[in-house]
Design an enzyme around this catalytic site. Structure first.
Site, PDB file in Angstrom:
ATOM      1  N   HIS A 126      -2.128  -4.026   4.943  1.00  0.00           N
ATOM      2  CA  HIS A 126      -1.988  -3.630   6.358  1.00  0.00           C
ATOM      3  C   HIS A 126      -3.362  -3.430   6.965  1.00  0.00           C
ATOM      4  O   HIS A 126      -4.311  -3.014   6.289  1.00  0.00           O
ATOM      5  CB  HIS A 126      -1.128  -2.366   6.496  1.00  0.00           C
ATOM      6  CG  HIS A 126      -1.737  -1.138   5.910  1.00  0.00           C
ATOM      7  ND1 HIS A 126      -2.359  -0.173   6.665  1.00  0.00           N
ATOM      8  CD2 HIS A 126      -1.847  -0.707   4.628  1.00  0.00           C
ATOM      9  CE1 HIS A 126      -2.797   0.799   5.877  1.00  0.00           C
ATOM     10  NE2 HIS A 126      -2.508   0.502   4.627  1.00  0.00           N
ATOM     11  N   ASP A 145       0.395   3.762   1.704  1.00  0.00           N
ATOM     12  CA  ASP A 145       0.369   4.342   3.051  1.00  0.00           C
ATOM     13  C   ASP A 145       1.791   4.640   3.551  1.00  0.00           C
ATOM     14  O   ASP A 145       2.661   3.763   3.547  1.00  0.00           O
ATOM     15  CB  ASP A 145      -0.339   3.353   3.996  1.00  0.00           C
ATOM     16  CG  ASP A 145      -0.699   3.987   5.329  1.00  0.00           C
ATOM     17  OD1 ASP A 145       0.214   4.499   6.006  1.00  0.00           O
ATOM     18  OD2 ASP A 145      -1.887   3.976   5.689  1.00  0.00           O
ATOM     19  N   CYS A 182      -6.360  -0.224   6.767  1.00  0.00           N
ATOM     20  CA  CYS A 182      -6.071   0.418   5.471  1.00  0.00           C
ATOM     21  C   CYS A 182      -7.224   1.349   5.071  1.00  0.00           C
ATOM     22  O   CYS A 182      -8.381   0.917   4.960  1.00  0.00           O
ATOM     23  CB  CYS A 182      -5.859  -0.652   4.400  1.00  0.00           C
ATOM     24  SG  CYS A 182      -5.464   0.038   2.771  1.00  0.00           S
ATOM     25  N   CYS A 217       0.842  -1.200   0.000  1.00  0.00           N
ATOM     26  CA  CYS A 217       0.000   0.000   0.000  1.00  0.00           C
ATOM     27  C   CYS A 217       0.875   1.248   0.000  1.00  0.00           C
ATOM     28  O   CYS A 217       1.977   1.248   0.544  1.00  0.00           O
ATOM     29  CB  CYS A 217      -0.912  -0.003   1.224  1.00  0.00           C
ATOM     30  SG  CYS A 217      -2.064   1.402   1.262  1.00  0.00           S
ATOM     31  N   ARG A 277       2.976   4.867   6.302  1.00  0.00           N
ATOM     32  CA  ARG A 277       3.411   4.147   7.506  1.00  0.00           C
ATOM     33  C   ARG A 277       3.883   2.719   7.229  1.00  0.00           C
ATOM     34  O   ARG A 277       4.249   1.997   8.147  1.00  0.00           O
ATOM     35  CB  ARG A 277       2.249   4.119   8.521  1.00  0.00           C
ATOM     36  CG  ARG A 277       1.830   5.508   8.968  1.00  0.00           C
ATOM     37  CD  ARG A 277       0.476   5.479   9.648  1.00  0.00           C
ATOM     38  NE  ARG A 277      -0.596   5.065   8.734  1.00  0.00           N
ATOM     39  CZ  ARG A 277      -1.879   4.963   9.080  1.00  0.00           C
ATOM     40  NH1 ARG A 277      -2.250   5.244  10.317  1.00  0.00           N
ATOM     41  NH2 ARG A 277      -2.784   4.599   8.197  1.00  0.00           N
TER      42      ARG A 277
HETATM   43 CO    CO Z   1      -3.474   1.198   3.008  1.00  0.00          CO
END
Ligand code: CO
Length: 198
Positions: A98, A44, A101, A42, A46
């Site tokens: 994750h 993302d 999400c 992803c 993080r």
């Molecule tokens: Co995500």
């Protein structure tokens, strides 16, 4: 507060430190990359592939998009997959989602988010296919379970791509792994046995 100049300053320090530890590091890497791993994860911020797996530059080829989706018609993802499998000859493909999400959550919150709803449509289909199981869960459990199911769906999409099918029929060593990362602990969990085409 981070500002853009900090990034350049950090880069300068990082390059100097790397060179100090290993004077040939950049020269060697500039000649060729030979990662053994392709990471599909992803976007993302993080969930950075290198940091959470302890891999250095040159050790993992990375493709990230919102909700780690592998569409059979996505030229970007398929180009990455083809280059990784046929040119770099990676030995492992990791699809890593994750928990928590935002993309997975947005796919099933019954709100309009714009263009991205088209990107996330496949996740809605995964949710529909597992409606009975998901309905029995609380809202947060539902999203987390869907995060897992989304990884499994996309592992299947990778395995069923012509690129991977052809690699396996040539006898190329290639394993596909279904992983999920927990933001609250920093730990990765394996979701199913690795797929190897045998
Ligand atoms: Co995500």
């Amino acid at each position: 507060m981070l500002n853009i100049a900090t990034l350049l300053e950090n880069n300068k320090k990082w390059a100097a430190q790397r060179t100090l530890e290993d004077p040939d590091f950049f020269e060697r890497l500039s000649q060729q990359q030979s990662p053994k791993f392709l990471w599909i994860g992803c976007s993302d911020s993080r969930v950075p592939a290198n940091q959470i797996t302890g891999l250095a530059p040159g050790e993992v080829f990375v493709h990230r998009n919102v909700a780690n989706v592998v569409h059979q018609t996505d030229l970007n993802c398929l180009s990455v997959l083809q280059f990784a499998v046929e040119v770099l000859k990676v030995e492992h493909i990791v699809v890593c989602g994750h928990y928590g999400c935002g993309g997975v959550s947005a796919a099933v919150d019954n709100k309009r988010h714009g263009m991205i709803d088209n990107w996330l449509r496949q996740i809605r289909q995964t949710a529909s296919a597992h409606e009975e199981e998901l309905c029995a869960l609380s809202d947060s459990e539902k999203v987390d379970r869907l995060c897992e199911l989304n990884v499994v769906t996309n592992v299947n999409n990778v395995a069923q791509s012509t690129i991977v099918e052809d690699a396996w029929s040539r006898g190329q060593e290639l394993q596909i792994h279904a992983w999920i990362y927990r933001l609250t602990t920093g730990r990765i969990k394996t979701l199913q046995d690795s797929r190897s085409g045998q």
